[in-house]
Design a protein around this motif. Structure first.
Motif, PDB file in Angstrom:
ATOM      1  N   ALA A 257       0.815  -1.214   0.000  1.00  0.00           N
ATOM      2  CA  ALA A 257       0.000   0.000   0.000  1.00  0.00           C
ATOM      3  C   ALA A 257       0.851   1.268   0.000  1.00  0.00           C
ATOM      4  N   HIS A 258       1.847   1.348   0.871  1.00  0.00           N
ATOM      5  CA  HIS A 258       2.647   2.575   0.970  1.00  0.00           C
ATOM      6  C   HIS A 258       3.554   2.735  -0.242  1.00  0.00           C
ATOM      7  N   LEU A 259       4.249   1.684  -0.636  1.00  0.00           N
ATOM      8  CA  LEU A 259       5.139   1.766  -1.793  1.00  0.00           C
ATOM      9  C   LEU A 259       4.358   2.095  -3.059  1.00  0.00           C
ATOM     10  N   GLY A 260       3.155   1.541  -3.186  1.00  0.00           N
ATOM     11  CA  GLY A 260       2.351   1.773  -4.384  1.00  0.00           C
ATOM     12  C   GLY A 260       1.911   3.211  -4.554  1.00  0.00           C
ATOM     13  N   ASP A 329      12.704   2.786  10.161  1.00  0.00           N
ATOM     14  CA  ASP A 329      11.407   2.690  10.833  1.00  0.00           C
ATOM     15  C   ASP A 329      10.359   3.417   9.993  1.00  0.00           C
ATOM     16  N   HIS A 330       9.829   2.701   9.010  1.00  0.00           N
ATOM     17  CA  HIS A 330       8.835   3.283   8.106  1.00  0.00           C
ATOM     18  C   HIS A 330       7.972   2.149   7.561  1.00  0.00           C
ATOM     19  N   PRO A 331       6.650   2.349   7.408  1.00  0.00           N
ATOM     20  CA  PRO A 331       5.797   1.273   6.887  1.00  0.00           C
ATOM     21  C   PRO A 331       6.253   0.746   5.529  1.00  0.00           C
ATOM     22  N   ALA A 332       6.768   1.618   4.667  1.00  0.00           N
ATOM     23  CA  ALA A 332       7.217   1.165   3.350  1.00  0.00           C
ATOM     24  C   ALA A 332       8.444   0.265   3.457  1.00  0.00           C
ATOM     25  N   ALA A 333       9.328   0.544   4.408  1.00  0.00           N
ATOM     26  CA  ALA A 333      10.472  -0.335   4.624  1.00  0.00           C
ATOM     27  C   ALA A 333      10.005  -1.701   5.117  1.00  0.00           C
ATOM     28  N   ARG A 334       8.986  -1.708   5.967  1.00  0.00           N
ATOM     29  CA  ARG A 334       8.454  -2.986   6.437  1.00  0.00           C
ATOM     30  C   ARG A 334       7.776  -3.747   5.304  1.00  0.00           C
ATOM     31  N   GLU A 335       7.209  -3.038   4.341  1.00  0.00           N
ATOM     32  CA  GLU A 335       6.653  -3.718   3.166  1.00  0.00           C
ATOM     33  C   GLU A 335       7.749  -4.399   2.351  1.00  0.00           C
ATOM     34  N   ILE A 336       8.887  -3.755   2.225  1.00  0.00           N
ATOM     35  CA  ILE A 336      10.007  -4.383   1.505  1.00  0.00           C
ATOM     36  C   ILE A 336      10.465  -5.635   2.240  1.00  0.00           C
TER      37      ILE A 336
END
Length: 354
Positions: A257-260, A329-336
């Protein structure tokens, strides 16, 4: 000139959390997107079990989503795929459709989408029966706009291979029979079109008797093959010159979601900037907005590994990527990290059962 931009959450795979969806709504609304259509393939009450209403918890969630989308200044829609309603389109099918349309109206929708994508198409009178179902729903709903997606939603011959040969004259007959106010989703010359040109959408508009609303299958990365890659780069092949020829332009989002949100922001930039648009610079600016400057620069360096190489071929680079992004510490990093763990990979069986 910018057409009305939107998001059609119409992919296979993991359904977003409420927090993920809320972030996407806020980000796209701020970028000028005008509508949000909810219809994930994994929501069984909109697809495989469409005759059954959402349970109370799901209904409450959709009510909150409707309120959030509208408060952000966007139109909210829900997409229903009424499998089996066309053959036969009988009293039982009509009663079930009337019941479900009333359920969706009660949630609060501005748009209703009645979809037939990714269903078998080798059935008699396909266009006529599908138009009957859409027109029936349009006559019932309180939504002020109605959309549909044909079974053959692209010129791509892969649809004939997978869903059966398309009937002769299918698109033109569907256009003749549909209520003139109904908007029709279309993905372009391919299911995942590399380019969408004015000449193509003009030709389809003539066949349908109305301009198409683009269902753009980028940055979506569902399915067994595409889920092995992160779709991060800026939009290309979407000239601002198509704007006068479409009724809208919706993207089908990535699992992440965040990366997109990064490519989603670049579509708005492509229309806004016109001939001045440069996709590399657009990516850099969108990534900076979503991630911050340092994280964006790191992601730009890793684009070839994440988008081109694919998960199974990363080898030792996968561990290096893990070390790089585990420190952020970022939601997009956790998506990766989740993608590197294989948690969002899909199988063909998963697609076939959603």
């Amino acid at each position: 000139m910018m057409p009305e931009l939107g998001l059609i959450e119409g992919r296979f795979g993991r359904i977003w959390t409420e927090a993920e969806r809320g972030h996407v709504v806020q980000t796209l609304a701020a970028a000028g997107y005008g509508f949000y259509h909810y219809g994930p393939k994994a929501d069984r009450a909109l697809r495989r079990a469409w005759r059954e209403r959402h349970d109370p918890e799901q209904t409450a969630m959709l009510g909150r989503l409707s309120a959030h989308v509208r408060a952000a200044g966007m139109r909210f829609g829900i997409a229903l795929t009424p499998i089996g309603s066309t053959h036969p389109f009988d009293d039982e099918a009509r009663a079930a459709l009337a019941r479900r349309v009333a359920d969706l109206d009660a949630i609060g929708i501005d748009d209703l989408a009645v979809l037939f994508d990714d269903l078998r198409g080798d059935m008699p009178d396909l266009a006529a029966r599908q138009a009957d179902v859409v027109n029936f729903c349009a006559g019932l709903t309180r939504a002020t706009r109605v959309y549909t997606c044909p079974t053959y939603y692209s010129d791509d011959p892969v649809l004939d291979l997978v869903f059966g040969d398309r009937p002769a004259g299918y698109l033109a007959e569907l256009g003749r029979r549909l209520d003139p106010a109904v908007r029709v989703y279309w993905t372009g010359e391919e299911v995942c079109s590399r380019a969408i040109d004015p000449a193509h959408v003009e030709r389809v508009a003539q066949e349908l008797g109305r301009p198409v609303c683009l269902w753009d299958n980028y940055p979506v990365n569902d399915g067994a093959r595409m889920s092995r890659f992160l779709h991060l780069r800026a939009f290309t092949g979407r000239s601002a010159a198509i704007a006068p020829h479409v009724s809208g332009h919706a993207i089908n989002p990535a699992i992440q979601a965040h990366l997109g949100c990064i490519p989603a922001l670049t579509l708005a930039a492509a229309y806004r900037q016109g001939e001045a648009y440069a996709y590399g610079a657009a990516f850099a600016e969108a990534a900076r907005q979503v991630l911050g400057a340092a994280f964006a620069q790191m992601l730009q360096q890793d684009l070839p590994a994440l988008q081109d190489v694919g998960l199974e071929r990363l080898g030792s680079r996968g561990e290096r990527l893990r070390a790089r992004y585990a420190s952020i510490d970022h939601p997009a990093a956790r998506e990766i990290l989740r993608w590197l763990d294989g948690d969002d990979l899909m199988t063909d069986d998963e697609v076939q059962t959603q």
